[in-house]
Design a protein around this motif. Structure first.
Motif, PDB file in Angstrom:
ATOM      1  N   ALA A  10       7.681  -2.202   6.166  1.00 32.34           N
ATOM      2  CA  ALA A  10       6.748  -2.224   5.035  1.00 32.34           C
ATOM      3  C   ALA A  10       6.269  -0.818   4.689  1.00 32.34           C
ATOM      4  CB  ALA A  10       5.552  -3.120   5.359  1.00 32.34           C
TER       5      ALA A  10
ATOM      6  N   ILE B   7       0.759  -7.313   8.893  1.00 37.15           N
ATOM      7  CA  ILE B   7       1.627  -8.187   8.129  1.00 37.15           C
ATOM      8  C   ILE B   7       0.913  -9.499   7.879  1.00 37.15           C
ATOM      9  CG2 ILE B   7       3.800  -7.191   8.916  1.00 37.15           C
ATOM     10  CD1 ILE B   7       3.935  -9.301  11.025  1.00 37.15           C
ATOM     11  N   ASP B   8       1.268 -10.120   6.754  1.00 34.72           N
ATOM     12  CA  ASP B   8       0.652 -11.393   6.404  1.00 34.72           C
ATOM     13  C   ASP B   8       1.443 -12.507   7.083  1.00 34.72           C
ATOM     14  OD1 ASP B   8      -0.259 -13.714   5.230  1.00 34.72           O
ATOM     15  OD2 ASP B   8      -0.718 -12.702   3.338  1.00 34.72           O
ATOM     16  N   GLU B   9       0.807 -13.157   8.039  1.00 29.42           N
ATOM     17  CA  GLU B   9       1.528 -14.132   8.860  1.00 29.42           C
ATOM     18  C   GLU B   9       1.961 -15.370   8.105  1.00 29.42           C
ATOM     19  OE1 GLU B   9      -0.956 -15.057  12.168  1.00 29.42           O
ATOM     20  OE2 GLU B   9      -0.146 -13.362  13.311  1.00 29.42           O
ATOM     21  N   THR B  10       1.237 -15.689   7.037  1.00 26.02           N
ATOM     22  CA  THR B  10       1.595 -16.908   6.316  1.00 26.02           C
ATOM     23  C   THR B  10       2.794 -16.687   5.397  1.00 26.02           C
ATOM     24  OG1 THR B  10      -0.058 -16.359   4.671  1.00 26.02           O
ATOM     25  CG2 THR B  10      -0.708 -17.902   6.367  1.00 26.02           C
ATOM     26  N   LEU B  11       3.085 -15.415   5.115  1.00 29.39           N
ATOM     27  CA  LEU B  11       4.243 -15.124   4.268  1.00 29.39           C
ATOM     28  C   LEU B  11       5.471 -14.894   5.148  1.00 29.39           C
ATOM     29  CD1 LEU B  11       2.724 -12.605   1.692  1.00 29.39           C
ATOM     30  CD2 LEU B  11       2.720 -15.080   1.628  1.00 29.39           C
TER      31      LEU B  11
ATOM     32  N   ARG C  88       5.827  -4.618  -4.765  1.00 25.25           N
ATOM     33  CA  ARG C  88       5.150  -4.865  -6.044  1.00 25.25           C
ATOM     34  C   ARG C  88       3.876  -4.024  -6.143  1.00 25.25           C
ATOM     35  NH1 ARG C  88       6.132  -5.696  -9.917  1.00 25.25           N
ATOM     36  NH2 ARG C  88       5.027  -7.478 -10.779  1.00 25.25           N
ATOM     37  N   LEU C  89       3.204  -3.824  -5.000  1.00 24.05           N
ATOM     38  CA  LEU C  89       1.967  -3.035  -5.026  1.00 24.05           C
ATOM     39  C   LEU C  89       2.252  -1.539  -5.119  1.00 24.05           C
ATOM     40  CD1 LEU C  89      -0.140  -5.122  -2.487  1.00 24.05           C
ATOM     41  CD2 LEU C  89      -0.361  -5.062  -4.974  1.00 24.05           C
TER      42      LEU C  89
ATOM     43  N   GLU D 211       8.854 -11.877   1.944  1.00 25.03           N
ATOM     44  CA  GLU D 211       7.715 -11.885   1.019  1.00 25.03           C
ATOM     45  C   GLU D 211       6.744 -10.746   1.324  1.00 25.03           C
ATOM     46  OE1 GLU D 211       7.489 -16.667   0.022  1.00 25.03           O
ATOM     47  OE2 GLU D 211       6.457 -15.857   1.767  1.00 25.03           O
ATOM     48  N   ASN D 212       6.571 -10.452   2.612  1.00 26.90           N
ATOM     49  CA  ASN D 212       5.720  -9.325   2.989  1.00 26.90           C
ATOM     50  C   ASN D 212       6.227  -8.034   2.369  1.00 26.90           C
ATOM     51  OD1 ASN D 212       3.386  -9.434   5.048  1.00 26.90           O
ATOM     52  ND2 ASN D 212       4.767 -11.010   5.781  1.00 26.90           N
TER      53      ASN D 212
ATOM     54  N   ASP E 190       6.418  -4.301  10.154  1.00 31.31           N
ATOM     55  CA  ASP E 190       5.339  -3.407   9.736  1.00 31.31           C
ATOM     56  C   ASP E 190       5.897  -2.031   9.376  1.00 31.31           C
ATOM     57  OD1 ASP E 190       2.563  -2.817   9.362  1.00 31.31           O
ATOM     58  OD2 ASP E 190       2.605  -1.695  11.236  1.00 31.31           O
TER      59      ASP E 190
ATOM     60  N   LEU F 211       5.873  -8.041  -1.427  1.00 30.53           N
ATOM     61  CA  LEU F 211       4.467  -7.831  -1.800  1.00 30.53           C
ATOM     62  C   LEU F 211       4.145  -6.333  -1.825  1.00 30.53           C
ATOM     63  CD1 LEU F 211       1.475  -8.931  -2.163  1.00 30.53           C
ATOM     64  CD2 LEU F 211       1.298  -8.782   0.316  1.00 30.53           C
ATOM     65  N   VAL F 212       4.540  -5.648  -0.762  1.00 33.76           N
ATOM     66  CA  VAL F 212       4.258  -4.215  -0.696  1.00 33.76           C
ATOM     67  C   VAL F 212       4.998  -3.475  -1.822  1.00 33.76           C
ATOM     68  CG1 VAL F 212       4.526  -2.129   0.707  1.00 33.76           C
ATOM     69  CG2 VAL F 212       3.758  -4.249   1.767  1.00 33.76           C
TER      70      VAL F 212
END
Lengths: 253, 367
Positions: free
Chosen positions: B199, B139-143, B154-155, B147-148, B196, B151-152
């Protein structure tokens, strides 16, 4: 297909830029450092090198912004190594997204960061006496050249980051290839003043060509063949390092 | 004839012909429309993984890293709708196998079909059908948590609206609603794992891969995650998980495959595997934990294999056939040797015992 690739690249770029906004120290420190360089070189060496700080800042600033994007390029590889070690790259590779989007998103967001840094550097430079002497549009061309150069070097850095896979190693590996290139170039002083061996290296250093081009466009001195050598170098870097980085990305074990 | 028809249709689709044009061309070439429909429908159902019941088919899979053979010819099948645990110590090849199955790694040789697709040739199509939660919470810690997930989404090429909606559902399902707008940096280990896992479910995969889903979690978070996995399975998701914890395989899996040195060395239901050990396990708890080393050689001749010593717990365990007879013998021998017994039990073998008798070493021994 192409629109999906584009969408993936935009999503990844946004994600990276969001990270820069959330952790502003990443951008702040990478801006403070070159500003420090700019001030130190101007006020410490300026007098010795050219007999007066006034003219040296005009010589130095174009060089310093080239150096800044060069050092900034290291961050591309470091960020990728960070994503790798945290398992993010595995996550991305397990998604049906474009294989090029992670790398393109990374290098493009670093390009955007460079725009910010380069503009900030120019403003600070102007505050301490830098003057655009060859017209605004030529100076824009100089900045464009700098940014293109930073983008090219981001791909070298990306390749290194994917090979070393570890943030600390990416950091020290970055210094190894970046420092000699930066200092054995015309960024800080004219290559004519260097000893013979270094001078040979410095004269063919892509950074010298880029710095000379950026400087000529900014000061209005003759550009000569520098611009063509610089562009040829960048073209060569793109040709070699984009496929190399993508290949390493695909083959991450 | 039928396969060439199918490949003709596939080729025509690739060149951009519309369905109507293809049918037109085929009927013009003399095909009967009913025959066509039958062949195409048969083909579709043969592609449907649920028709064969197998969602993973792997044959003689090999992968080496230099001199190290991570996969030494793995063959396995996984039925749709089941939970399969790959059990084995660190370095057994579990993660390498998961990485091949999830398209992250190309094998040196062998056949891999996952969800009806060739994992090597159709990797991109396969990625849209599976979910993967790797060994480290990716996972992206800054998001933020939300948002995590977006993001997934959208991808996976979901629209922004659908991504947002899906993120909402998952945050709710994984009890992360309150934390959803907080940066993931602030999450606990258990929350990271849940995020995780969430996601990996964004695209509602029919097949989910979990690589050591609870490694490093505290017991409470582990139980919570087990509950979530059980819910997913109840809702019809097929799960393939790797674990070093025998208890985890026992808790979650219908089917266990024991992997060691890059090979599947045994498989079956947990019950079948336990029966393989045969008989019972005699477990002796000694008052003085140091006495385990004295007790083990004394009772060695009573069992079918080497006694297993655990100094920390002060226990000696040994697989035995005639449990009740042996029990009395053991008590007598240890009493004669003046080793005080605090407890002695006959129990059914655990997966740990199975692993020991299959590999000669304990699951957790190798690091």
């Amino acid at each position: 297909m192409i629109s999906q690739t584009l969408s993936d690249i935009i999503v990844m770029t946004k994600r990276n830029l969001l990270r820069y906004m959330r952790v502003p120290q990443l951008v702040v420190f990478s801006t403070i450092q070159p500003i420090m360089f700019l001030l130190l070189f101007t006020y410490v060496f300026g007098g010795a090198i050219q007999g007066g700080t006034g003219s040296y800042i005009n010589y130095l600033l174009p060089g310093i912004i080239v150096q800044t994007v060069l050092f900034g390029a290291m961050m591309t590889g470091i960020a990728l190594a960070d994503d790798l070690s945290k398992g993010m790259i595995d996550r991305f590779r397990s998604l049906p997204m474009a294989r090029s989007a992670v790398l393109a998103g990374r290098t493009i967001s670093d390009l955007v960061r460079n725009v910010f840094v380069v503009v900030t550097m120019t403003i600070v430079g102007m505050l301490i006496g830098f003057r655009i002497e060859h017209g605004f549009f030529n100076f824009l061309g100089a900045l464009g050249m700098t940014l293109l150069f930073g983008f090219a070097f981001s791909w070298i850095s990306a390749t290194i980051g994917l090979i070393v896979k570890n943030v600390e190693t990416a950091q020290s590996a970055g210094f190894i290839w970046v420092f000699p290139l930066a200092f054995a170039s015309s960024i800080f002083v004219r290559v004519e003043t260097m000893s013979k061996g270094i001078r040979m290296f410095a004269e063919h250093n892509p950074i010298t060509y880029v710095a000379n081009t950026v400087r000529a466009l900014s000061l209005g001195t003759p550009v000569g063949n520098n611009v063509w050598y610089a562009l040829a170098w960048m073209f060569g870097i793109f040709i070699v390092f984009i496929p190399l980085a993508v290949r390493h990305y695909r083959k991450i074990a | 004839m039928n396969t060439s028809l199918i490949s003709y249709i596939e080729e025509a689709k690739r060149t951009g012909m519309s369905n109507r044009d293809i049918v037109h061309a085929l009927t013009k070439a003399g095909w009967d429309i009913h025959d066509l429909a039958t062949i195409v429908l048969d083909h579709i159902s043969s592609q449907d993984p649920s028709s064969s019941g197998l969602i993973i088919e792997v044959d003689n899979l090999k992968k080496s890293y230099g001199p190290v053979q991570a996969l030494a010819g793995v063959s396995l099948f996984v039925k749709a709708g089941t939970v399969t645990a790959l059990l084995g110590p660190n370095g057994a090849g579990k993660t390498t196998l998961i990485r091949v199955l999830t398209t992250l790694l190309k094998p040196d040789s062998g056949m891999v079909r996952v969800a009806g697709l060739d994992a090597i040739k159709d990797d991109q199509a396969l990625r849209a059908r599976i979910g993967l939660a790797g060994q480290y919470a990716a996972i992206d810690e800054t998001l933020t948590g939300r948002e995590n997930l977006e993001l997934v989404g959208r991808l996976y090429h979901l629209s922004p609206e659908v991504s947002r909606k899906r993120a909402d559902e998952l945050l709710h399902q994984f009890d992360l609603v309150d934390a959803g707008n907080r940066s993931a940096k602030t999450y606990s280990g258990g929350m990271r794992r849940r995020l995780d896992l969430a996601a990996s479910l964004v695209n509602k995969p029919a097949l989910l891969f979990l690589d050591e889903p609870t490694t490093g979690l505290d017991p409470r978070s582990r139980l919570a995650l087990w509950r979530i996995i059980k819910d997913l399975v109840a809702a019809g998701t097929t799960v393939l998980l790797t674990t070093q914890y025998l208890e985890e395989a026992d808790q979650l899996a219908d089917h266990v495959m024991v992997i060691d040195h890059g090979r599947v060395i045994e498989q079956g239901t947990t019950k079948e595997l336990k029966n393989k050990v045969g008989g019972d396990v005699l477990e002796i708890h000694l008052d003085d934990h140091q006495h385990v080393y004295k007790a083990a050689p004394l009772i060695k001749h009573l069992g079918d294999s080497e006694p297993r010593i655990n100094e920390e717990d002060g226990t000696v365990a040994i697989p035995v056939k005639k449990g009740s007879v042996v029990l009395i013998d053991a008590v007598r021998i240890l009493d004669d040797a003046q080793l005080k017994i605090s407890d002695i039990v006959l129990r059914r073998p655990t997966l740990d015992d199975v692993f020991l008798s299959l590999t000669g070493h304990r699951a957790e021994d190798i690091k």
